[in-house]
Design an enzyme around this catalytic site. Structure first.
Site, PDB file in Angstrom:
ATOM      1  N   ARG A 201      35.895 -48.355  -2.984  1.00  0.00           N
ATOM      2  CA  ARG A 201      35.556 -48.341  -4.410  1.00  0.00           C
ATOM      3  C   ARG A 201      36.539 -47.464  -5.148  1.00  0.00           C
ATOM      4  O   ARG A 201      36.615 -46.268  -4.874  1.00  0.00           O
ATOM      5  CB  ARG A 201      34.200 -47.657  -4.603  1.00  0.00           C
ATOM      6  CG  ARG A 201      33.027 -48.527  -4.675  1.00  0.00           C
ATOM      7  CD  ARG A 201      31.845 -47.680  -5.150  1.00  0.00           C
ATOM      8  NE  ARG A 201      30.611 -48.345  -4.796  1.00  0.00           N
ATOM      9  CZ  ARG A 201      29.414 -47.798  -4.904  1.00  0.00           C
ATOM     10  NH1 ARG A 201      29.286 -46.549  -5.339  1.00  0.00           N
ATOM     11  NH2 ARG A 201      28.346 -48.470  -4.580  1.00  0.00           N
TER      12      ARG A 201
ATOM     13  N   LYS B 242      25.872 -43.458  -9.092  1.00  0.00           N
ATOM     14  CA  LYS B 242      25.910 -44.551 -10.073  1.00  0.00           C
ATOM     15  C   LYS B 242      24.830 -44.261 -11.113  1.00  0.00           C
ATOM     16  O   LYS B 242      23.673 -44.616 -10.939  1.00  0.00           O
ATOM     17  CB  LYS B 242      25.638 -45.906  -9.400  1.00  0.00           C
ATOM     18  CG  LYS B 242      26.789 -46.397  -8.577  1.00  0.00           C
ATOM     19  CD  LYS B 242      26.682 -47.900  -8.338  1.00  0.00           C
ATOM     20  CE  LYS B 242      27.791 -48.664  -9.008  1.00  0.00           C
ATOM     21  NZ  LYS B 242      27.640 -50.130  -8.875  1.00  0.00           N
TER      22      LYS B 242
ATOM     23  N   SER C  57      25.323 -56.930  -5.414  1.00  0.00           N
ATOM     24  CA  SER C  57      24.276 -55.952  -5.717  1.00  0.00           C
ATOM     25  C   SER C  57      23.120 -56.662  -6.395  1.00  0.00           C
ATOM     26  O   SER C  57      23.323 -57.373  -7.375  1.00  0.00           O
ATOM     27  CB  SER C  57      24.804 -54.868  -6.658  1.00  0.00           C
ATOM     28  OG  SER C  57      25.876 -54.186  -6.071  1.00  0.00           O
TER      29      SER C  57
END
Lengths: 208, 208
Positions: free
Chosen positions: A41, A139, A110
């Site tokens: 990521r 997040k 997701s």
């Protein structure tokens, strides 16, 4: 076709909170400790840097026989020869991703609800990341998924599921017996003083 | 194969400095005024938003018969059915982009030197964006390219060249007779009170 994947311990990188000097060292430690999947990521580097990093991390993951999944950037996953790509609900739609990568690459999505899970399954996803299960700084905008909704998602789809968001050695026990395939962690490995030992402990606890 | 392109007036979007309420309105105005190419640049929105915007802008560009080029994001260019993709020296390497898009899509590369221009030509670029020619607030980190270097690039490669960076009605005359194919502008159209009229004036001045 796509590789068969052991989703038991799915490690997501995070440059901002890792304890290691480099992503490469952090990933190598996680894999040494037994992480079975690596997701790369990167949100704040150039496309060139992301690509070159993905090529290097792919070589590390290969040595351990673990798939490398690139977050969001389908082009970088393809260019770097990654094993898969993971998209959230704010990234490219799963159906578009599947068209771009064909049948040879893993596509993860997701999902925070049964509706999102069913949509992803219908659009060709290989696995689901369900969460965030607990509040986490990683997040900030992720809405929390209840245990009830997780169970509903489990009943609704046959795809492998990993849970994410606040998963650590204290919380992972809550997911035993729910029928999910694995746990996805960021800080529970990345931010630990000894990420390899942390991964080893998580895997042992999850499999016990 | 790839479309034949008129590079005369190459318009790059910039949400931050545009005079219009939406990118779509700004693009439509630029095309109404005669822009021959549209490049969609988005650095701060989600991949989903960028993709959905690209699909809408592609429909507008099609109505005018102008190619839509997506900046940096090869995956979004492919998913949205754009006509091309443009990469800078910090984006995916040109050779990797060409492998991803095949022979049917335009690939543009930013080049600031003869070495970068030759590399892009060797890696399958369709055209070059050369600049920044003048200091501009649009790309703060872009090094300036001298007129001498532009002429060297023109001699070194046969690819179509557009100049970018501080190109406006006051400066475009400096590039007449240099053998380049077109001018690329951002604020000289996007930020003007009447972007269609601005585009029309730029095109008239460039072609006169």
């Amino acid at each position: 076709m796509r590789p068969s994947v052991d989703y038991s311990l799915y490690f997501c990188t995070d440059r901002g909170l890792m304890s290691s000097a480099t992503i490469e060292e952090n990933v190598e430690a996680a894999l040494t400790g037994g992480a079975t999947v690596v997701q790369l990521r990167e949100k704040h580097c150039s496309s060139r840097e992301f690509y070159e990093l993905a090529v290097r991390v792919r070589a590390i993951a290969r040595r351990f026989g673990a798939p490398l999944i690139v977050n969001d950037r389908v082009d970088i996953a393809l260019a770097a020869g990654a094993d898969g790509v993971h998209v959230g609900q704010s990234d490219l739609p799963c159906a578009a991703v599947r068209r771009l990568v064909g049948e040879g690459m893993l596509v993860g999505v997701s999902a925070g609800s049964v509706a999102e899970a069913l949509a992803a399954a219908g659009e060709g996803a290989d696995y689901l990341g369900v969460g965030a299960m607990y509040a986490t700084g990683t997040k900030e905008d992720a809405g929390l998924v209840t245990m009830e909704e997780l169970k509903n998602i489990r009943r609704a789809v046959e795809l492998p599921i990993v849970v994410i968001g606040g998963i650590n050695k204290a919380t992972l026990g809550n997911f035993k017996g729910t029928g999910i395939e694995g746990i996805a962690v960021v800080s529970a490995i990345a931010a630990q003083k000894d990420p390899a030992a942390a991964a080893r402990e998580l895997l042992t606890l999850w499999k016990s």
